[in-house]
Design an enzyme around this catalytic site. Structure first.
Site, PDB file in Angstrom:
ATOM      1  NE  ARG A  78      -3.649  -0.240   2.367  1.00  0.00           N
ATOM      2  CZ  ARG A  78      -4.056  -0.935   3.427  1.00  0.00           C
ATOM      3  NH1 ARG A  78      -3.707  -0.542   4.646  1.00  0.00           N
ATOM      4  NH2 ARG A  78      -4.781  -2.020   3.281  1.00  0.00           N
ATOM      5  NE  ARG A 147      -3.107   1.226   9.405  1.00  0.00           N
ATOM      6  CZ  ARG A 147      -3.664   0.037   9.215  1.00  0.00           C
ATOM      7  NH1 ARG A 147      -4.560  -0.133   8.265  1.00  0.00           N
ATOM      8  NH2 ARG A 147      -3.318  -1.001   9.966  1.00  0.00           N
ATOM      9  CE  LYS A 214      -8.056  -0.678  11.334  1.00  0.00           C
ATOM     10  NZ  LYS A 214      -8.464  -1.467  10.168  1.00  0.00           N
ATOM     11  CE  LYS A 216      -8.054   2.785   8.935  1.00  0.00           C
ATOM     12  NZ  LYS A 216      -9.124   1.949   8.333  1.00  0.00           N
ATOM     13  CB  CYS A 436     -13.374  -4.140   0.687  1.00  0.00           C
ATOM     14  SG  CYS A 436     -14.179  -5.720   1.033  1.00  0.00           S
ATOM     15  CB  CYS A 442      -9.218  -9.875   1.672  1.00  0.00           C
ATOM     16  SG  CYS A 442      -9.259  -9.405   3.423  1.00  0.00           S
ATOM     17  CB  CYS A 481     -14.883  -9.636   6.564  1.00  0.00           C
ATOM     18  SG  CYS A 481     -13.679  -8.315   6.864  1.00  0.00           S
ATOM     19  CB  CYS A 485     -11.734  -2.248   4.219  1.00  0.00           C
ATOM     20  SG  CYS A 485     -10.602  -3.133   5.306  1.00  0.00           S
TER      21      CYS A 485
END
Length: 572
Positions: A78, A147, A214, A216, A436, A442, A481, A485
């Site tokens: 990424r 991120r 994480k 954001k 996603c 994934c 899922c 995302c």
């Protein structure tokens, strides 16, 4: 208040970080091991901080297992694009790398980053080194750090966009980890200019173990909420006066992920906590990050995001702690209004006299197909664009930006020549959709996402056409899922994969991204999805007011009820 006092209770990832020598670990040894296409277990965690995840093609795994072979491991890389703006030269670099080392496609993410898929282990170092040579990087694109910092790229916001973009870049640079491990491993340099010698390495903001999970940060410029500002740990809402940027309202505690069957986990929209002038932005963001660093849960990673910290210690505590660390209090939030969290498509002339063209990119996947040559066409445009740029939107689309008047006809000709213009004629449902990657790449996916959503939307659009509202925009989000995302819990219609071919259906989010949706029905197949939506769309078409959006209608008619949001997303 400190959950993390007993070191024996810390998650395994916390121990890996602490022993990693500021994210270096044994990654270099893992890369040299030719007996496997994977990395050592601890390095699979650490490489996330360097911007990469281990993946395998799940559709090949069973066949390879029968042949007594390990999965065909590869890596996703990424690439951070702070504020979403990449130069034409950087676009060409990413296109080259996709062809040279990975799948011959580019993925544009929901957080304004590039993704390369299918990178084999022996190509990792060269790929990341070439990314850095283009003045982009992958450090902190993943992992327990702040991120990629996002910003509105909607062309209509160009009056203050540059001022907001400068601040977004400053926040991104300030919160980028200071470790030299990234440069030592991938760029083959012991340190770079301005970096400390190894013996003096420290992380003044993060410390040895970085953040609990994480983090954001996003900026939004009203009336556009195209970055879904309430879905992030920190959301900054630009306040404009007389065409000038004055400052930002702050939202904290947003986050989309949850776990099926675990009612201690839930999506959450952020809380507005105040306003501050623009020059204070970097410091305020740093202080909020350090509050999460100090008070976040390091024992249970499912409960480690900032949203859970806020709900555990209390919003008032977080605000008081922020005031203490700043030495002053935020002002009351300034008035603003969001109208949409979608993109505006087509050509728009900016206040700088240059042109911006927003293109719909299905699923954010830049590839050539039998229908049209999207990747080749955008590459051709990049080669003539000069000082123009490519702006990645949070809805997985791209803006060809800062196009000079003299070049615009050439860009239009290339869009026609490669069939891109013709394939911009999609429904408003497609334009307001996000999916996603999900299957097959994934490892967390329960069901399809990117590969399936376009065909499902076509069938939903047919229902709208049947009832005479085919042009009605409705935000539709799908993920394979519950980790969120694709921000499915902010879709007026949201689909979250339960099992292959089955999705939980969520309804009722706000069209402008200010309200979450609610679980409506569980584990539906396609026939059941369409059968469920048909009567709801029929009712909407016959009883909605002229300007009423689908999510607002569903709420007004009490088809769903927003009660305790922690209970509205889980199985009954």
């Amino acid at each position: 208040m400190d959950l993390n006092k007993d070191k024996s209770k810390l998650s395994e990832v916390e121990h890996i970080k602490e022993k990693s020598k500021y994210l270096e670990g044994t990654i270099e040894d893992s890369l040299k091991d030719e007996t496997t296409g994977n990395l050592y277990a601890q390095d699979q965690q650490l490489i996330k901080f360097h911007g990469s995840y281990v993946q395998s093609d799940r559709e090949l795994d069973k066949e390879r297992k029968a042949q007594k072979l390990e999965p065909l491991y590869s890596f996703m890389i990424r690439v951070r694009v702070p504020g979403g703006v990449a130069s034409a030269a950087q676009w060409i670099t990413m296109d080259n790398l996709a062809a040279k080392y990975g799948m011959p496609t580019l993925k544009l993410t929901t957080r304004q980053a590039f993704e390369l898929h299918g990178i084999l282990k022996h190509n990792l170092r060269n790929t990341i080194k070439e990314i850095n040579n283009s003045l982009m990087d992958s450090i902190a694109a993943c992992g327990d750090v702040n991120r990629n910092v996002m910003n509105t790229v909607n062309p209509n916001t160009s009056a203050i966009h540059d001022a907001v973009q400068d601040i977004a870049l400053a926040v991104s640079a300030h919160l980028t980890p200071k470790t030299t491990a990234y440069y030592k491993i991938w760029v083959n340099e012991e340190h770079v200019a301005g970096q400390a010698e190894e013996a003096e390495i420290e992380e003044p903001i993060y410390g040895k173990t970085y953040l609990p999970r994480k983090f954001k940060i996003t900026f939004a410029i009203p009336p556009y909420n195209d970055t879904d500002v309430y879905a992030h740990d920190i959301g900054l809402i630009a306040i404009e006066e007389n065409g000038q940027l004055k400052g930002f309202n702050y939202s904290i505690g947003g986050g989309m992920g949850m776990t099926f069957g675990d009612e201690t986990t839930y999506p959450r929209v952020g809380n507005l906590i105040g306003y501050a002038s623009a020059e204070k932005t970097v410091d305020i963001c740093e202080k909020l990050v350090t509050i999460q660093r100090d008070f976040g849960n390091r024992e249970n990673r499912k409960l480690s995001r900032f949203k859970y910290t806020i709900d555990r210690v209390g919003l008032d505590f977080v605000k008081a702690e922020l005031n203490r660390r700043l030495g002053y209090e935020l002002e009351a939030p300034k008035p603003f209004r969001f109208t949409t969290n979608g993109d505006s498509f087509g050509w728009i002339k900016g206040v700088n006299g240059k042109w911006f063209n927003t293109l719909y990119i299905e699923g954010g996947r830049v590839k050539d197909t039998e229908r049209f040559r999207l990747r080749a066409g955008l590459r051709a445009i990049a080669e003539i664009l000069g000082e123009g740029d490519f702006r990645l939107t949070a809805n997985q689309n791209v803006v060809i930006g800062n196009v000079e008047e003299s070049i615009k006809p050439q860009v239009e000709k290339l869009l026609e020549e490669y069939g891109i213009s013709e394939h911009q004629q999609v429904t408003t449902l497609h334009q307001h959709s996000i999916a996603c990657v999900a299957l097959n790449m994934c490892p967390l996916a329960n069901a399809e996402g990117e590969r399936y959503l376009p065909s499902l939307i076509t069938k939903i659009h047919a229902i709208l056409e049947k009832y005479g509202i085919g042009q009605q925009p409705i935000t539709i989000r799908m993920t394979g899922c519950p980790n969120g995302c694709g921000r499915p819990y902010l879709g007026e219609i949201g689909f979250v994969g339960r099992a292959p071919g089955k999705y939980n259906l969520y309804l009722g989010a706000a069209f402008n991204g200010e309200r979450l949706n609610v679980l409506y029905k569980e584990a539906l197949n396609e026939e059941e999805i369409l059968g469920t939506l048909d009567p709801l769309i029929a009712l909407y078409a016959s009883e909605k007011s002229a300007t009423e959006h689908f999510g607002d209608f569903i709420l007004r008619k009490e088809i769903i009820r927003q009660q305790n949001p922690k209970a509205d997303f889980h199985l009954s």
